[in-house]
Design a protein around this motif. Structure first.
Motif, mmCIF file in Angstrom:
data_model
loop_
_atom_site.group_PDB
_atom_site.id
_atom_site.type_symbol
_atom_site.label_atom_id
_atom_site.label_comp_id
_atom_site.label_asym_id
_atom_site.label_seq_id
_atom_site.Cartn_x
_atom_site.Cartn_y
_atom_site.Cartn_z
ATOM 1 N N GLN A 1 0.827 -1.224 -0.058
ATOM 2 C CA GLN A 1 -0.009 0.052 -0.023
ATOM 3 C C GLN A 1 0.946 1.103 0.009
ATOM 4 O OE1 GLN A 1 -2.901 0.674 -0.729
ATOM 5 N NE2 GLN A 1 -4.385 -0.263 0.358
ATOM 6 N N VAL A 2 0.241 2.195 -0.449
ATOM 7 C CA VAL A 2 1.113 3.594 -0.429
ATOM 8 C C VAL A 2 0.170 4.587 0.293
ATOM 9 C CG1 VAL A 2 1.594 5.361 -2.058
ATOM 10 C CG2 VAL A 2 2.096 3.007 -2.790
ATOM 11 N N GLN A 3 0.794 5.571 0.976
ATOM 12 C CA GLN A 3 0.013 6.603 1.572
ATOM 13 C C GLN A 3 0.440 7.972 1.155
ATOM 14 O OE1 GLN A 3 1.608 4.209 3.769
ATOM 15 N NE2 GLN A 3 -0.346 2.756 3.200
ATOM 16 N N LEU A 4 -0.335 8.886 0.885
ATOM 17 C CA LEU A 4 0.138 10.028 0.172
ATOM 18 C C LEU A 4 -0.481 11.301 1.222
ATOM 19 C CD1 LEU A 4 -0.942 9.781 -3.575
ATOM 20 C CD2 LEU A 4 1.110 9.229 -2.379
ATOM 21 N N VAL A 5 0.335 12.231 1.398
ATOM 22 C CA VAL A 5 -0.197 13.076 2.431
ATOM 23 C C VAL A 5 0.264 14.474 1.976
ATOM 24 C CG1 VAL A 5 -0.091 14.201 4.815
ATOM 25 C CG2 VAL A 5 -0.045 11.786 4.400
ATOM 26 N N GLU A 6 -0.965 15.512 1.609
ATOM 27 C CA GLU A 6 -0.642 16.698 1.014
ATOM 28 C C GLU A 6 -0.692 17.793 2.141
ATOM 29 O OE1 GLU A 6 -3.514 14.884 -1.894
ATOM 30 O OE2 GLU A 6 -3.448 14.783 0.273
ATOM 31 N N SER A 7 0.426 18.838 1.863
ATOM 32 C CA SER A 7 0.240 19.881 2.715
ATOM 33 C C SER A 7 0.743 21.297 1.934
ATOM 34 C CB SER A 7 1.236 19.665 4.002
ATOM 35 O OG SER A 7 2.755 19.567 3.025
ATOM 36 N N GLY A 8 0.479 22.291 2.434
ATOM 37 C CA GLY A 8 1.075 23.433 1.835
ATOM 38 C C GLY A 8 0.018 24.416 1.272
ATOM 39 N N GLY A 9 -1.370 24.083 1.372
ATOM 40 C CA GLY A 9 -2.346 24.621 0.939
ATOM 41 C C GLY A 9 -2.746 25.829 2.010
ATOM 42 N N GLY A 10 -3.709 26.774 1.549
ATOM 43 C CA GLY A 10 -3.934 28.131 2.181
ATOM 44 C C GLY A 10 -4.555 28.885 1.610
ATOM 45 N N LEU A 11 -4.768 30.091 2.117
ATOM 46 C CA LEU A 11 -5.420 31.254 1.566
ATOM 47 C C LEU A 11 -4.170 32.319 1.094
ATOM 48 C CD1 LEU A 11 -7.869 33.261 1.267
ATOM 49 C CD2 LEU A 11 -7.391 34.164 3.486
#
Length: 123
Positions: A1-11
């Motif tokens: 299995q592979v896990q992906l975690v996004e970050s860096g979004g915002g206003l």
């Protein structure tokens, strides 16, 4: 299995920049292609860019070419999406995706998806 975690979004204000990150874990050695997509309210999911994990070759949708740039750092198992000159119409949830298959077209299916990160661009 592979896990992906996004970050860096915002206003961010129109004209500004953001860099999204997608950290991968698990069976990352099985992956060939990493992609970024977005989905705005009431709209279909849209392909933005893809990168080949081994060669680093990149592919960008015409709609974002010149403003968005995908890249990867295999030492960190992370894929990035640099977004410049952001516009209010870029407001959406942005998703990272991974595939064990080589990139062929923007319509390729992806097996693994992150949970998404919200990007909001104010005018």
């Amino acid at each position: 299995q592979v896990q992906l975690v996004e970050s860096g979004g915002g206003l961010v204000q129109a004209g500004g920049s953001l860099r999204l990150s997608c950290a991968t874990s698990g069976r990352t050695f099985s992956l060939n292609t990493m992609g970024w997509f977005r989905q705005a309210p009431g709209k279909e999911r849209e392909f933005l860019a893809a990168v080949a994990r081994s060669s680093g070759a990149t592919y960008h949708a015409t709609s974002v070419k010149g403003r968005f740039t995908i890249s990867r750092d295999n030492t960190k198992n992370t894929v990035y999406l640099q977004m410049n000159s952001l516009k209010p119409e870029d407001t959406a949830v942005y998703y990272c995706a991974a595939s064990p298959r080589p990139y062929k077209t923007a319509l390729d299916p992806y097996d693994y998806w992150g949970q998404g990160t919200q990007v909001t661009v104010s005018s």
